[in-house]
Structure formats: structure tokens, C-alpha cells
Design an enzyme around this catalytic site. Structure first.
Site, PDB file in Angstrom:
ATOM      1  N   ASP A 106       0.866  -1.200  -0.240  1.00  0.00           N
ATOM      2  CA  ASP A 106       0.628   0.392   0.043  1.00  0.00           C
ATOM      3  C   ASP A 106       0.813   1.512  -0.421  1.00  0.00           C
ATOM      4  O   ASP A 106       1.830   0.905   0.540  1.00  0.00           O
ATOM      5  CB  ASP A 106      -1.029   0.083   1.227  1.00  0.00           C
ATOM      6  CG  ASP A 106      -2.327   1.321   1.233  1.00  0.00           C
ATOM      7  OD1 ASP A 106      -2.374   1.973   0.078  1.00  0.00           O
ATOM      8  OD2 ASP A 106      -2.083   1.707   2.521  1.00  0.00           O
ATOM      9  N   ASP A 110      -1.076  -0.634   5.705  1.00  0.00           N
ATOM     10  CA  ASP A 110      -2.271  -0.324   7.342  1.00  0.00           C
ATOM     11  C   ASP A 110      -3.167   0.141   7.786  1.00  0.00           C
ATOM     12  O   ASP A 110      -3.752   0.496   8.662  1.00  0.00           O
ATOM     13  CB  ASP A 110      -0.959   1.083   8.172  1.00  0.00           C
ATOM     14  CG  ASP A 110      -1.594   2.559   7.058  1.00  0.00           C
ATOM     15  OD1 ASP A 110      -2.130   1.727   5.771  1.00  0.00           O
ATOM     16  OD2 ASP A 110      -1.187   2.918   8.004  1.00  0.00           O
ATOM     17  N   ASP A 116      -6.612  -2.732   3.722  1.00  0.00           N
ATOM     18  CA  ASP A 116      -6.172  -3.548   3.106  1.00  0.00           C
ATOM     19  C   ASP A 116      -6.330  -4.943   4.130  1.00  0.00           C
ATOM     20  O   ASP A 116      -5.691  -5.874   3.547  1.00  0.00           O
ATOM     21  CB  ASP A 116      -4.656  -2.816   3.383  1.00  0.00           C
ATOM     22  CG  ASP A 116      -4.103  -1.484   2.940  1.00  0.00           C
ATOM     23  OD1 ASP A 116      -4.691  -1.517   1.864  1.00  0.00           O
ATOM     24  OD2 ASP A 116      -3.624  -0.745   4.501  1.00  0.00           O
TER      25      ASP A 116
END
Length: 819
Positions: A509, A708, A712
């Protein structure tokens, strides 16, 4: 104050998935309070009148005037006593399907629509190691004996009766185990009792340990035989039973044993071996149950995001707070500043900045106006909004994420599955050898042949006790996880350690993983003689009255430079375009292009610089003083200082790096270009990240996902290895198998080295355990007796068993210096 930045990561409509209504707010299917399917009197039951109801716990018919009542999912239930009411309150899903209770229609405050009712959804239990095992009640897995757990956890209090039971059995019998062990080790030295008497004392002390504390293990061992699925419980049951039964016989009838088995005045007994095995197994189960209770933390964290109530605007204009379960499609709801959006819907009236980072990963609040979509559980930060609900209960984005996380968690194939298969074959082999040993000695051995057969068969079972085999993997895992923790890497389970060494593709990410995850002032540009500090000072002076994250970054930067901020007067926020006010007698405006156009301010002088900064991933605001352009300010989410080194290390290890972010594609590509990442996926939703993981796995890739945010979580759970930043959300950390405490991607490379060393160590331990048994079992069976006259007594077998366990532990401890 907002920028022109396009909200490209807004989560769009998605297909509904089934989630129990009790999980997130409740989505109901019946419209009129009609009985749900399966309700009503069962065959043979008495018909309940309108003035009566059936107690869902005990089945008694009770009057509706009883004081013992409780509501659940929009229905009222009646009970015969406080005891039944308490049981229902603690776990209503166990009882709601038993009867057809009276529907209770909550007050609608004038709204025409009634909340729909649905039949209660029974809790389904499954095995973490064997997801194909599913049943509607708690219990143990018939294949591996592991305790079953709910497929989809709820926020209701969990049933921890098994943990309480094991803890009670452990602590009550621990002193007895210590006493038996002390007598066995020291009794012949201190000579407190005559040795024959000591055997009886050890028998009395060990009886409650074996027959009460160890009873659940014997039950599981028996179930494994009934279900023809030998496992570690079979080994534990047989090993403990062999040691205990042999010792009981040696105590009660020592004369049946040949003189060679008499040592220190008595026939050797092994009560301490049985007691210690049971106490250690109880301790292991306590630790396992406590650890497994955390596996549902990710889903529970998601469920807690949803507000419990919504403020509904009725047809007559009045407003009332109603439970989220009573919100249905088409309701008009009020969302005040600082409140969470209750369900998915569309803005009807008002304008505000909504923080969607918890679901989309977008770091900045998004401006919402009439016609814009809203996502349930996101935070309304500033203005008031009126919205129309479009998706409720199981159809909301949050509910779909909950379901995706649950499904991804259940799709994992634990490393222990192979060990179970090997252990099953091992058990069958050992039992077969023990039987052959008994009959071979009984039929062909010297007198007393059947006694020799019994002793040697017991020796086979004792030396094959699963201690070394059972410790081979857990000890390596225990030491490795401790070693990793000292380097800031937290492994969640053994499967992560096994899989990480094989990972060849890493999906990362952007926000909070490659970048810091919070806006930071980057630079200011002045025009017409205005220097950078003055542009920053005026902007920060005005922004003192704003709570926007970009404003906070600007004010923080000004204070760090120790600039003298002035007081702003007449502060006015134009949501979505910027802010205005008076500073030191000058009219100051700070915002995006729309605000400048509205004020008639020409920005051509810095337009090229603004576009350049945006291409680098920054958010740009223009500053105007007395309706003339004074400069611009850029705020960005900076890349972590460790990211470049981390990616270089991972590429050197042969890992393919892919970026997948909910942020805009332009910004994502800009960040990727600076980091040398070639494959970029921008504007992706949680389901898109999950699909990307699935696609790469379908290509034969072993995929790790690093992120995080809550957005996700599904991909973290689906990946072969999920890696969460310790600086991120609790949901991400609970969904991932590995957490990098410092939020430093370099931890992945470190964790990979630990993974490789650990698997190598585990293979050594397993090889030693099997080689030891391959040599020890034939010796215990007496294969050398025809040539040497040697027999391996159960005492020597027990000693060998202990030494094998000690060797496995010593080898595992070497991991403290590796990785």
C-alpha cells in the site's frame, strides 16, 4: 480548506454478501412481523396462545406478563426465570431458532415503514485447520481434536468455558504433579517411605491428575480413533495411558514382573511421566486458547466501527435516535459534525468533509455535497448532512469487508496439516508395532513370555510418546517469534513463518506503508516579492482557526520555523474550496482553484509550478492577499526515510514489488517513480486489492501484502503472508500474520531471514524426532534380544524419551542467535 485533489479512491457500489444481521446493524427480510421460517410450534408441542410465549431456553410455556423479558433483533422474548433470561442474554443466537417469539415493533416516530424482521441466524462453528468441518454448536474437530470456533465472530461475549475448565484443571493438579515428580526423583534418596509404600502414594497423587485433569485428552484421543483420524491426541492419550496403566499394574501386582525390573526395592513406576505430560499439555492448551481468542480481533474491530444508533428524520420533520437495526432503505438520516455515517447512502442536503481513511485509505477528508455517496462508519468531520439510506445491514461496504476478511482467514491452509498427516501415519505404525511386539513375545519369547510381551509393548508406546515430535515444531516457533520480536517483527502464527521464506511477490500500500501516512508541509512559493516564510506565516495565521489536516500541517510547519503568527479575524470556511479571513488588516484567502476563480484571482503565474508539484504527489493551495495572488503552498505525505533501502533490499532478494493504493493514480505513479516501482495500481477499492492478490496467486506467485489501513484488511488476510505496519490501524494488524512494530519495510527482509532459519531448524527437529523413533522403537520391541540378550526396560525408554525432548529444545534454542 480542501484542494482540487480528486477523490479517486471513493468506494463504489458492490454486490451484497451474506453477513448475519447481528454482525453489523442487522438487515431484515420480513416486512410484517410474520413468523420467520421454521418458527411456530414443533410437532408434538402444545400451541401457544396469544397471551403466552415459549421460553427459548428451556421450552416452557410462560405468560407474557412475566417480568423476565429481553429484546433481541427487534423481537421480545419471555422467560420462566432469571436463570433462563441470563443464559439467553449471554448468548442469544443459541436459542432464538428454538421458538417463535412475539415480534415487537419499535416506535417509528411517524414513519410509514416498519422495520423488517428476519429469522435468527444460527452461529456456525468451524475448525481453524479443517474449514470443511462446520456445525451449529460448539465442540471439537473430529479430525484433529482442535476446539471449534465461530465462522463469523460477533460482539457478543465469547464462550470461554473451555479455557476456564483447563485453567482450573491445571492449577488444581499442578501441586500434585510437583509432589509426584519430587517423590520419583528424590524419594529413593531421602527414604521417607518404604519404596512399595511410595508407589502407592504416587498412585493416589496421580489419580486425579490422570483421571480428572487429563480426561478431556483421553476423550479426544478416543474420538480420533472412532473417527479413524489419528492425530496428536491419539499419541498423547496412548502414551499417557501406557505409562499410567503400566505403573498401576506395577504397584498393585508387582509379583507379575521379572526380578530384572525391580530397582531400588520396587518395580519401577512412571506415574510422574503421565502426570507431567498431562500438566504440560494443559498448559499448552491454555496458551493456545488464549492466543486463538485473538484471531477474531480483526473482525470485531471492524464491527465496532459501525455506530449503534442513527438519527432518523421522520415524515413530520421530527427527529429521533433509533437502533441501527431499525434503519432501512429509503430512510432520511441526519449526520451531525463528529458523528459516524450510520449506513451507506447519498447526501440529500448539506456540505461537509468526511474522513473515509478508515475504509478507503485516502489520507485526506473528502468533501461531500448533495448527490455524493456516503459510506457507513466513516466520520463526518465538520458540517451537518442529511442523507438517504441506500444499503443497510449485510449490504453495506463495511459488512462486505467483514465478510471478505472472514472468508480470507478461513481459506488459509495451516502448516500443521502436513504434520497431522505424518503424525497419523506414525500413530498407526507405532500401535501396529506394539501389537506385533506383544504377540511375538507372548508366542515366541522365553518364559514368562506374555509378561515380556506386555513390558516390551509398553516400552514401545512409552518411547514413542509424542513429546519430541510434538515439541519439534512449537519450540522452533516459540524461539523464533521471540527472536523476531527483539528486531521489531511480530509473527502471528506458524504458517506465516513457513510461508514467508517462499514469498516472491510483495504488494505494498502507499499511504502509511511507503509514506508516513500524515500530511506534512513541503514548500511555499511567493510571487510579487513575497518570500516563502511570509507566505507560510500568513497562511498559518489564517489556518489557526481550521481543524483540517492540511491546515494542521501548515500551522505546525510555521511553528517549527518559529514564525510570529497573527490573529485571524472574520474567519470563514468555504467547505471544499478553502478559507478566508482578515490578518493584520489584510483580506487573506487560502484554497484551491475554485476559490481563486470565485474571488477573481488570476493564478497563471504559478500554474506550471502547481501542476509540477501535483505530479509529484503534493496537494496545492493558493494564497491571495487583498484579492491578488501572493503565492502557493504544497503539502504532501512524505515517503518514509527507510523505504528506499527496504525496497532495494527486497529487490536484491529477488522479490517483485507491486504498489496498490486507494489514492489517485497520478499521485500513486509519482510516488512509484521516485521509488523505482514499475507496477502500479491506483484508485483501488478493498475488493480490488483482494482480487489482485487472488490474481497473482492464480499465476503461481507466493504473495505477501503490506499495508496499514482497514481497507487493506481483506487483502492482508487473503495473501499467503499479510504484513501490517505497527503504526497503522488495529484492524490491519489483527488481519495480518506479521506486524512490523516500527512500520519499517526493512523488517520484511529481516523476517525472511528468520523464516528461513526457523524452517531449517524445524526440519532438523522433525528429522531427529523421527530418526530417534525409527531407532528407539525397534530397540524397545526387543529386536536385539536374540543377538545380545538386551531388553529396553520402560524406565530406560522413559529416560530416552526425556532426552529426546531435551535435544529438540536445545536445538531450537540455537535460533536465538540466528536471523
Amino acid at each position: 480548506m480542501n484542494t482540487q485533489r480528486h477523490n479517486s479512491s471513493r468506494v463504489q457500489e458492490a454486490t451484497a454478501v451474506l453477513v448475519p444481521s447481528s454482525a453489523v446493524g442487522g438487515h431484515h427480510a420480513h416486512a410484517s412481523g410474520a413468523p420467520a421460517q421454521g418458527e411456530g410450534p414443533a410437532q408434538g408441542e402444545s400451541v401457544v396462545t396469544a397471551e403466552q410465549a415459549t421460553d427459548p431456553v428451556c421450552g416452557m410455556t410462560v405468560p407474557k406478563t412475566t417480568q423476565h423479558q429481553a429484546d433481541f433483533e427487534g423481537r421480545r422474548y419471555y422467560f420462566c426465570s432469571p436463570g433462563c433470561q441470563g443464559k439467553f442474554t449471554r448468548s442469544p443466537t443459541q436459542y432464538v431458532k428454538a421458538t417463535g417469539p412475539d415480534p415487537v415493533r419499535p416506535h417509528q416516530g411517524g414513519a410509514d415503514a416498519q422495520p423488517a424482521q428476519v429469522p435468527a441466524v444460527a452461529t456456525i462453528y468451524t475448525c481453524p485447520m479443517h474449514p470443511e468441518i462446520r456445525q451449529d454448536r460448539p465442540g471439537n474437530c473430529p479430525k484433529c481434536g482442535m476446539t471449534l470456533e465461530p465462522v463469523l465472530p460477533t460482539l457478543e461475549e465469547e464462550d470461554d468455558s473451555e479455557l476456564i475448565s483447563f485453567r482450573r484443571r491445571f492449577w488444581i493438579t499442578l501441586p500434585l504433579t510437583a509432589a509426584v515428580t519430587a517423590l520419583a526423583m528424590l524419594g529413593h534418596r531421602v527414604q521417607w517411605f518404604e519404596m512399595g509404600t511410595q508407589s502407592w502414594i504416587e498412585l493416589v497423587l496421580s489419580l486425579p491428575i490422570v483421571l480428572w485433569a487429563g480426561w478431556p485428552f483421553f476423550v479426544r484421543g478416543a474420538q480420533s480413533i472412532v473417527h479413524r483420524s489419528p492425530n496428536m491426541w491419539t499419541l498423547i492419550g496412548l502414551g499417557t495411558a501406557a505409562a499410567f496403566i503400566y505403573s498401576v499394574v506395577a504397584t498393585i501386582a508387582p509379583a507379575v514382573f521379572p526380578p530384572s525390573f525391580v530397582s531400588m526395592g520396587r518395580v519401577s513406576v512412571y506415574f510422574e511421566a503421565a502426570a507431567v505430560i498431562i500438566s504440560l499439555t494443559l498448559l499448552g492448551q491454555i496458551l493456545e486458547l488464549k492466543a486463538r481468542s485473538q484471531t477474531s480481533a480483526a473482525i470485531k474491530s471492524l464491527l465496532r466501527l459501525a455506530p449503534k444508533t442513527a438519527r432518523r428524520i421522520n415524515a413530520d420533520g421530527s427527529e429521533e435516535d433509533v437502533p441501527l437495526a431499525h434503519v432501512h432503505v429509503g430512510d432520511t438520516l441526519r449526520v451531525r459534525p463528529g458523528e459516524k455515517v450510520p449506513v451507506d447512502g447519498v447526501v440529500v442536503e448539506g456540505e461537509s468533509a468526511v474522513d473515509e481513511s478508515m475504509l478507503t485509505g485516502e489520507p485526506l477528508p473528502v468533501t461531500k455535497r448533495a448527490g455524493d455517496k456516503l459510506i457507513g462508519a466513516t466520520m463526518n468531520t465538520s458540517g451537518a448532512l442529511s442523507m438517504r439510506s441506500e444499503r443497510v445491514g449485510s449490504q453495506t461496504v463495511l459488512s462486505q469487508i467483514v465478510q471478505m476478511v472472514a472468508q480470507a482467514q478461513r481459506s488459509k491452509a495451516p502448516m500443521q496439516r502436513m504434520a497431522d498427516k505424518v503424525a497419523g501415519d506414525f500413530v498407526v505404525t507405532v500401535i501396529a508395532i506394539a501389537i506385533v511386539t506383544f504377540f511375538a513375545w507372548g508366542l515366541l519369547g522365553p518364559q514368562p513370555s506374555w509378561v515380556y510381551g506386555l513390558i516390551n509393548a509398553v516400552a514401545v508406546l512409552i518411547i514413542a510418546c509424542p513429546c519430541a515430535l510434538g515439541l519439534a515444531t512449537p519450540m522452533s516457533i516459540m524461539v523464533a517469534t521471540g527472536r523476531a520480536a527483539t528486531t521489531g517483527v511480530l509473527f502471528r502464527d506458524a504458517a506465516a513463518i513457513e510461508n514467508l521464506r517462499r514469498v516472491d511477490t510483495l504488494i505494498v500500500d502507499k499511504t502509511g506503508t511507503l509514506t508516513e501516512g500524515r500530511p506534512a508541509f513541503e514548500r511555499a512559493v511567493g510571487v510579487e516579492g513575497m518570500n516563502e516564510d511570509e507566505v507560510l506565516r500568513l497562511a498559518a495565521s489564517l489556518d489557526q482557526g481550521s481543524e483540517h489536516p492540511l491546515a494542521d500541517a501548515i500551522v505546525r510547519a510555521a511553528k517549527e520555523r518559529q514564525l510570529a503568527l497573527a490573529k485571524a479575524e472574520g474567519f470563514n470556511s468555504s467547505t471544499g474550496i478553502g478559507v478566508q479571513g482578515r490578518v493584520e488588516g489584510k483580506v487573506i484567502a487560502l484554497g484551491n482553484t475554485a476559490l481563486m476563480e470565485q474571488l477573481g484571482v488570476v493564478v497563471d503565474a504559478v500554474k506550471a509550478q502547481a501542476e509540477s508539484l501535483r505530479a509529484q504527489g503534493a496537494s496545492v493551495m493558493y494564497l491571495a492577499v487583498d484579492a491578488r495572488l501572493a503565492g502557493l503552498l504544497a503539502v504532501s505525505d512524505p515517503i518514509k526515510s527507510s523505504t528506499q533501502d527496504a525496497l532495494a533490499t527486497l529487490r536484491a532478494a529477488g522479490m517483485r514489488v507491486v504498489m496498490a493504493t486507494g489514492d489517485g493514480l497520478t499521485t500513486a505513479k509519482a510516488v512509484a517513480a521516485r521509488l523505482g516501482i514499475e507496477e502500479v495500481h491506483g484508485e483501488v477499492k478493498p475488493a480490488d486489492k483482494l482480487a489482485l492478490v487472488d490474481k497473482l496467486q492464480g499465476e503461481g506467485r507466493v504473495v505477501a501484502m503490506a499495508g496499514d489501513g482497514i481497507n487493506d484488511a481483506p487483502a492482508l488476510a487473503k495473501a499467503d503472508v499479510g504484513v501490517a505496519m505497527g503504526t497503522g490501524t488495529d484492524v490491519a494488524m489483527n488481519s495480518a500474520q506479521i506486524t512490523l512494530v516500527k512500520g519499517d519495510l526493512r523488517g520484511i527482509a529481516q523476517a525472511r531471514l528468520i523464516s528461513q532459519a526457523t524452517i531449517h531448524n524445524m526440519k532438523q527437529n522433525l528429522a531427529f524426532a523421527f530418526v530417534y523413533n525409527a531407532l528407539g522403537v525397534p530397540l524397545a520391541a526387543g529386536v536385539l534380544y536374540p543377538f545380545t540378550g538386551w531388553l529396553l526396560s520402560p524406565m530406560i525408554a522413559a529416560l530416552a524419551m526425556s532426552l529426546s525432548s531435551a535435544s529438540v529444545i536445545a536445538n531450537a534454542l540455537r535460533l536465538r542467535k540466528q536471523g
